[in-house]
Enzyme design. Structure first.
Site, PDB file in Angstrom:
ATOM      1  N   LYS A  11      34.749  67.070  -4.067  1.00 33.74           N
ATOM      2  CA  LYS A  11      36.063  67.304  -4.677  1.00 33.74           C
ATOM      3  C   LYS A  11      36.232  68.789  -5.072  1.00 33.74           C
ATOM      4  O   LYS A  11      35.246  69.550  -5.091  1.00 33.74           O
ATOM      5  CB  LYS A  11      36.227  66.375  -5.878  1.00 33.74           C
ATOM      6  N   TYR A  51      44.815  57.965  -1.552  1.00 31.58           N
ATOM      7  CA  TYR A  51      44.569  57.178  -2.762  1.00 31.58           C
ATOM      8  C   TYR A  51      45.663  56.128  -2.998  1.00 31.58           C
ATOM      9  O   TYR A  51      45.870  55.702  -4.134  1.00 31.58           O
ATOM     10  CB  TYR A  51      44.440  58.101  -3.973  1.00 31.58           C
ATOM     11  N   ARG A  87      27.153  55.498  -2.903  1.00 33.57           N
ATOM     12  CA  ARG A  87      27.653  55.190  -4.263  1.00 33.57           C
ATOM     13  C   ARG A  87      26.523  55.350  -5.285  1.00 33.57           C
ATOM     14  O   ARG A  87      26.757  55.807  -6.410  1.00 33.57           O
ATOM     15  CB  ARG A  87      28.219  53.767  -4.308  1.00 33.57           C
ATOM     16  N   THR A  93      31.588  56.542 -12.142  1.00 35.96           N
ATOM     17  CA  THR A  93      32.839  57.319 -12.076  1.00 35.96           C
ATOM     18  C   THR A  93      32.917  58.343 -13.209  1.00 35.96           C
ATOM     19  O   THR A  93      33.314  59.489 -12.985  1.00 35.96           O
ATOM     20  CB  THR A  93      34.048  56.361 -12.159  1.00 35.96           C
ATOM     21  N   ASN A 114      35.158  64.811 -11.141  1.00 41.20           N
ATOM     22  CA  ASN A 114      33.867  64.102 -11.052  1.00 41.20           C
ATOM     23  C   ASN A 114      33.148  64.324  -9.718  1.00 41.20           C
ATOM     24  O   ASN A 114      32.381  63.479  -9.268  1.00 41.20           O
ATOM     25  CB  ASN A 114      34.031  62.620 -11.406  1.00 41.20           C
ATOM     26  N   HIS A 117      33.817  61.819  -4.058  1.00 46.16           N
ATOM     27  CA  HIS A 117      34.387  60.501  -3.753  1.00 46.16           C
ATOM     28  C   HIS A 117      33.484  59.818  -2.731  1.00 46.16           C
ATOM     29  O   HIS A 117      32.916  60.488  -1.864  1.00 46.16           O
ATOM     30  CB  HIS A 117      35.793  60.652  -3.144  1.00 46.16           C
ATOM     31  N   GLU A 128      39.291  54.912   5.580  1.00 45.15           N
ATOM     32  CA  GLU A 128      39.201  56.302   5.117  1.00 45.15           C
ATOM     33  C   GLU A 128      38.683  57.228   6.229  1.00 45.15           C
ATOM     34  O   GLU A 128      39.130  58.374   6.340  1.00 45.15           O
ATOM     35  CB  GLU A 128      38.308  56.369   3.876  1.00 45.15           C
TER      36      GLU A 128
HETATM   37  P1  RTP Z   1      36.241  57.693  -6.053  1.00 42.29           P
HETATM   38  O1  RTP Z   1      37.237  56.697  -5.505  1.00 42.29           O
HETATM   39  O2  RTP Z   1      36.812  59.068  -6.272  1.00 42.29           O
HETATM   40  O3  RTP Z   1      34.969  57.704  -5.244  1.00 42.29           O
HETATM   41  O4  RTP Z   1      35.770  57.226  -7.503  1.00 42.29           O
HETATM   42  P2  RTP Z   1      35.407  55.768  -7.994  1.00 42.29           P
HETATM   43  O5  RTP Z   1      35.450  54.796  -6.846  1.00 42.29           O
HETATM   44  O6  RTP Z   1      34.135  55.900  -8.762  1.00 42.29           O
HETATM   45  O7  RTP Z   1      36.593  55.465  -8.993  1.00 42.29           O
HETATM   46  P3  RTP Z   1      38.020  54.788  -8.722  1.00 42.29           P
HETATM   47  O8  RTP Z   1      38.176  53.642  -9.658  1.00 42.29           O
HETATM   48  O9  RTP Z   1      38.208  54.526  -7.255  1.00 42.29           O
HETATM   49  O10 RTP Z   1      39.018  55.927  -9.178  1.00 42.29           O
HETATM   50  C1  RTP Z   1      39.346  57.008  -8.340  1.00 42.29           C
HETATM   51  C2  RTP Z   1      39.289  58.295  -9.137  1.00 42.29           C
HETATM   52  O11 RTP Z   1      40.317  58.278 -10.119  1.00 42.29           O
HETATM   53  C3  RTP Z   1      39.855  58.901 -11.313  1.00 42.29           C
HETATM   54  N1  RTP Z   1      39.909  57.964 -12.427  1.00 42.29           N
HETATM   55  N2  RTP Z   1      40.362  58.277 -13.587  1.00 42.29           N
HETATM   56  N3  RTP Z   1      41.171  58.233 -16.299  1.00 42.29           N
HETATM   57  C4  RTP Z   1      40.646  57.144 -15.749  1.00 42.29           C
HETATM   58  O12 RTP Z   1      40.509  56.110 -16.371  1.00 42.29           O
HETATM   59  C5  RTP Z   1      40.265  57.197 -14.351  1.00 42.29           C
HETATM   60  N4  RTP Z   1      39.766  56.200 -13.669  1.00 42.29           N
HETATM   61  C6  RTP Z   1      39.532  56.699 -12.431  1.00 42.29           C
HETATM   62  C7  RTP Z   1      38.440  59.329 -11.094  1.00 42.29           C
HETATM   63  O13 RTP Z   1      38.428  60.720 -10.776  1.00 42.29           O
HETATM   64  C8  RTP Z   1      37.986  58.498  -9.924  1.00 42.29           C
HETATM   65  O14 RTP Z   1      36.989  59.161  -9.177  1.00 42.29           O
HETATM   66 MG    MG Z   2      37.098  54.635  -5.560  1.00 40.27          MG
END
Ligand code: RTP
Ligand code: MG
Length: 142
Positions: A11, A51, A87, A93, A114, A117, A128
């Site tokens: 990122k 997204y 992962r 996250t 963070n 992704h 994707e």
């Molecule tokens: P990613 O998709 O980026 O790999 O991350 P992830 O699966 O661990 O998390 P996801 O639930 O898919 O959320 C995508 C991205 O959105 C941001 N986020 N912010 N403020 C919040 O509560 C929140 N929750 C998620 C994070 O940057 C996350 O990587």
């Molecule tokens: Mg995700």
């Protein structure tokens, strides 16, 4: 165990910190092979499309703003159990909750910034990969 492919994105925060190579080393050291890669500054439309699953979530606008704030490094990782393995390498996250030694624990500053992704399922990995790469741009990881 199945050989899988998954999308990884370094990122804008991690690209800005100049740690693309350190993150690539985590993948290679875990036996994942980079079989496609490109650097790209995502447009708003691209980030929103990528997204789209999150478009009703309260953090969607912040996420799109962040993902378009600078270039990202996008790669396809290939290897045994690649989706889950990536992962695990990424960590939780929220970097504050990420296990020690994970990419997010070591390189990320906040839940928004963070560092990486990773695709979260075989279905989403296929979607994707196709979002960013033509099949002719992905190489066999022998
Ligand atoms: P990613 O998709 O980026 O790999 O991350 P992830 O699966 O661990 O998390 P996801 O639930 O898919 O959320 C995508 C991205 O959105 C941001 N986020 N912010 N403020 C919040 O509560 C929140 N929750 C998620 C994070 O940057 C996350 O990587
Ligand atoms: Mg995700």
């Amino acid at each position: 165990m199945a050989i899988e492919r998954t999308i990884s994105i370094v990122k804008p925060d991690a690209v800005g910190k100049n740690v693309i190579g350190k993150i690539y080393d985590r993948f290679e050291s875990a036996g994942l092979k980079i079989v496609a890669a490109k650097m790209k500054h995502l447009s708003r439309a691209e980030a929103e499309g990528f997204y789209a699953v999150h478009k009703e979530r309260p953090f969607f606008n912040d996420l799109v703003n962040f993902m378009t704030s600078g270039p990202v490094m996008i790669q396809v990782l290939e290897g045994e159990n690649a989706i889950l393995k990536n992962r695990e390498l990424m960590g939780a996250t929220d970097p504050k909750k990420a296990d020690a030694g994970t990419i997010r624990a070591d390189f990320a500053a906040s839940i928004d910034a963070n560092a990486v992704h990773g695709s979260d399922s075989p279905e989403n990995a296929a979607i994707e990969i196709a979002f960013f790469f033509a099949s002719s741009e992905v190489y066999a990881g022998r």
